[in-house]
Design a protein around this motif. Structure first.
Motif, short mmCIF file in Angstrom:
data_model
loop_
_atom_site.label_atom_id
_atom_site.label_comp_id
_atom_site.label_asym_id
_atom_site.label_seq_id
_atom_site.Cartn_x
_atom_site.Cartn_y
_atom_site.Cartn_z
N PHE A 44 -37.66 85.54 -40.05
CA PHE A 44 -38.27 84.36 -39.45
C PHE A 44 -37.27 83.60 -38.58
O PHE A 44 -37.64 83.01 -37.56
N ARG A 45 -36.00 83.62 -38.96
CA ARG A 45 -34.96 82.99 -38.12
C ARG A 45 -34.86 83.72 -36.78
O ARG A 45 -34.71 83.09 -35.73
N ILE A 46 -34.98 85.05 -36.81
CA ILE A 46 -34.96 85.83 -35.57
C ILE A 46 -36.14 85.42 -34.70
O ILE A 46 -36.00 85.19 -33.49
N ALA A 47 -37.32 85.33 -35.34
CA ALA A 47 -38.52 84.99 -34.58
C ALA A 47 -38.43 83.61 -33.95
O ALA A 47 -38.77 83.42 -32.78
N LEU A 48 -37.94 82.64 -34.71
CA LEU A 48 -37.86 81.27 -34.20
C LEU A 48 -36.83 81.15 -33.09
O LEU A 48 -37.03 80.41 -32.11
N GLU A 49 -35.74 81.88 -33.21
CA GLU A 49 -34.72 81.84 -32.14
C GLU A 49 -35.23 82.54 -30.89
O GLU A 49 -35.00 82.08 -29.76
N LEU A 50 -35.94 83.65 -31.07
CA LEU A 50 -36.51 84.37 -29.93
C LEU A 50 -37.56 83.51 -29.23
O LEU A 50 -37.64 83.47 -28.00
N GLU A 51 -38.37 82.79 -30.02
CA GLU A 51 -39.35 81.88 -29.45
C GLU A 51 -38.67 80.81 -28.61
O GLU A 51 -39.10 80.49 -27.49
N LYS A 52 -37.61 80.22 -29.13
CA LYS A 52 -36.88 79.15 -28.44
C LYS A 52 -36.35 79.64 -27.09
O LYS A 52 -36.49 78.98 -26.05
N ILE A 53 -35.75 80.83 -27.09
CA ILE A 53 -35.21 81.39 -25.86
C ILE A 53 -36.32 81.65 -24.85
O ILE A 53 -36.20 81.32 -23.66
N ALA A 54 -37.42 82.22 -25.32
CA ALA A 54 -38.51 82.58 -24.41
C ALA A 54 -39.13 81.34 -23.76
O ALA A 54 -39.61 81.42 -22.62
N LEU A 55 -39.14 80.23 -24.47
CA LEU A 55 -39.73 79.02 -23.92
C LEU A 55 -38.80 78.27 -22.97
O LEU A 55 -39.23 77.40 -22.23
N GLU A 56 -37.51 78.65 -22.99
CA GLU A 56 -36.53 77.93 -22.17
C GLU A 56 -35.86 78.80 -21.11
O GLU A 56 -35.47 78.30 -20.05
N ASP A 57 -35.72 80.09 -21.38
CA ASP A 57 -35.00 80.98 -20.47
C ASP A 57 -35.76 81.15 -19.15
O ASP A 57 -36.96 81.42 -19.14
N GLU A 58 -35.07 81.02 -18.04
CA GLU A 58 -35.68 81.09 -16.71
C GLU A 58 -36.38 82.43 -16.48
O GLU A 58 -37.44 82.49 -15.84
#
Length: 436
Positions: free
Chosen positions: A350-364
């Protein structure tokens, strides 16, 4: 009750035309129709008179039918069931209320809902002969394989409700399918792990009953967690229908032959089983497991950006939605509620998922390409948190989508343009030749 499709069809008018000029100078005019929402649609049926037809692989630019069930605006990120936004339905209704809406066209009154709920509840149990039939499968069989066979076999146990010309028969068979699908799915799971079947409890709600049949045993009392029941209820609502997708189109094509409803829904389950359709949330968990650790996310993202590794980003973007998947908004909130409730924020997957979500919502890179997390990204995480095995993910999708399938199947039988489906082809084989 919503106006019949025939009445809507009779009111359809066209004052716009598209004109096609053929190489020989002949012209063909095509009526253009405006739906209540969405772009204009060109009626290409006049091509038949000229012995011509269109070529559209995957039917990406073809409206195969008229429908009043569900509307999607991919550019706006909008999904409507009978006109109601999916976000409102997920927040304010139960799954069975949404089922009534999809099949009947309007939200039920309290009396209508109690009658409908009672009918579904009365038919959740399967016969002992059906349970015995299920025991003939290999214990290692995939639950979807079992469901395809058992749902198709319902026609042999409910043959009195297979008359597709009768609206009463169609209504009854639709209710039977909605009622029995979670029971069949749960039984397929119990059989695969060698546990006794747990029969439905009439005092439980739809989602609550499914969790009971999945996880209860005869050894001790079991009452599903209300927070998890609410989460599953939302998953069912969000997956209940999605316009003319592959499995719904399969059900409609089967239905066009006047096949019985159990056979049509069995065909829909087979289509849904394809990993390109119903297996997306299972693929999300596989991807997260392959990443392995939050420390590996940066390298994984770089691999995706380079396009050289052949690895795919699962659970992001959508073929229809060019904006944020509206179902994902709801599922994201539910996902975080469940993880917090179960105190799973520190679980590595779940930590992987939440970090991946964060990057996807912010990464250009993701933002420019509109690769937002979709409903499959979050639903896979929630189902894992609910302790649902990945082999059951698509089965749960089938439970939810059954109401969409039967609503479209019923609608097509009221369509004044109802006819057997018969696509054409662009033939590229040998020309006529003789044997020597």
């Amino acid at each position: 009750m919503i106006a019949s499709l025939k009445k809507l069809y009779d009111n359809r008018t066209s004052d716009k035309f598209a004109t096609l000029t053929l190489p020989n100078g002949e012209t063909i005019q095509f009526p253009m129709y405006s739906g209540s929402l969405g772009p204009d649609v060109i009626d290409i049926s006049p091509l038949k008179k000229a012995d011509l037809f269109t070529y559209d692989p995957g039917f990406v630019a073809t409206a195969s039918c008229s429908s009043a069930v569900t509307y999607i605006d991919g550019n706006k990120g909008e999904l409507l069931y009978r006109g109601y936004p999916i976000e409102q339905l997920a927040e304010k209704t139960t799954f069975l209320q949404t089922c009534y809406l999809l099949y009947n066209g309007e939200m039920p009154t309290e009396a209508e809902f109690q009658t409908y709920r009672a009918e579904i509840t009365r038919h959740t149990m399967v016969t002992q002969r059906m349970a015995d039939f299920m025991k003939g499968f290999d214990s290692a069989a995939h639950p979807m394989a079992v469901m395809i066979a058992v749902v198709g076999a319902l026609a042999a146990f409910n043959h009195e409700w297979t008359n597709v010309k009768s609206s009463r028969s169609r209504q009854k068979s639709a209710a039977l399918l909605v009622a029995k699908m979670p029971t069949i799915a749960a039984m397929s799971y119990k059989y695969s792990i060698g546990h006794p079947f747990m029969y439905p409890q009439n005092s439980y709600g739809f989602a609550e009953n499914f969790l009971y049949m999945m996880f209860a045993t005869p050894c001790e009392p079991y009452r599903p967690d209300p927070i998890l029941v609410k989460a599953l209820n939302r998953i069912f609502i969000l997956h209940a229908d999605h316009e003319q997708n592959a499995s719904t189109s399969t059900v409609r094509l089967s239905g066009s032959t006047n096949a019985n409803p159990f056979a049509c829904v069995s065909a829909g389950i087979a289509s849904l089983w394809g990993p390109a359709h119903g297996g997306a949330n299972e693929a999300v968990l596989k991807m997260l497991n392959e990443i392995g650790s939050p420390d590996n996310i940066t390298a994984f993202i770089e691999e995706i950006k380079s396009g050289k590794s052949g690895r795919r980003l699962m659970g992001f973007g959508h073929r229809v939605y060019k904006n944020f998947d509206p179902r994902a908004h709801v599922m994201r909130n539910t996902c975080h509620q469940v993880l917090e409730h179960l105190k799973l924020e520190d679980d590595e997957l779940f930590r992987i998922a939440l970090e991946l979500e964060k990057i996807a919502l912010e990464d250009e890179y993701f933002v420019e390409r509109k690769l937002y997390p979709n409903v499959d990204f979050y639903s896979g995480i929630v189902l894992r948190a609910l302790n649902i095995p990945t082999t059951m993910f698509t089965a749960i999708f089938a439970i939810a989508r059954t109401i969409g399938w039967v609503s479209h199947w019923n609608e097509q039988h009221t369509d004044p343009e109802f006819r057997i489906g018969r696509p054409r082809q662009l033939y590229l084989g040998s020309k006529k030749r003789d044997l020597k």
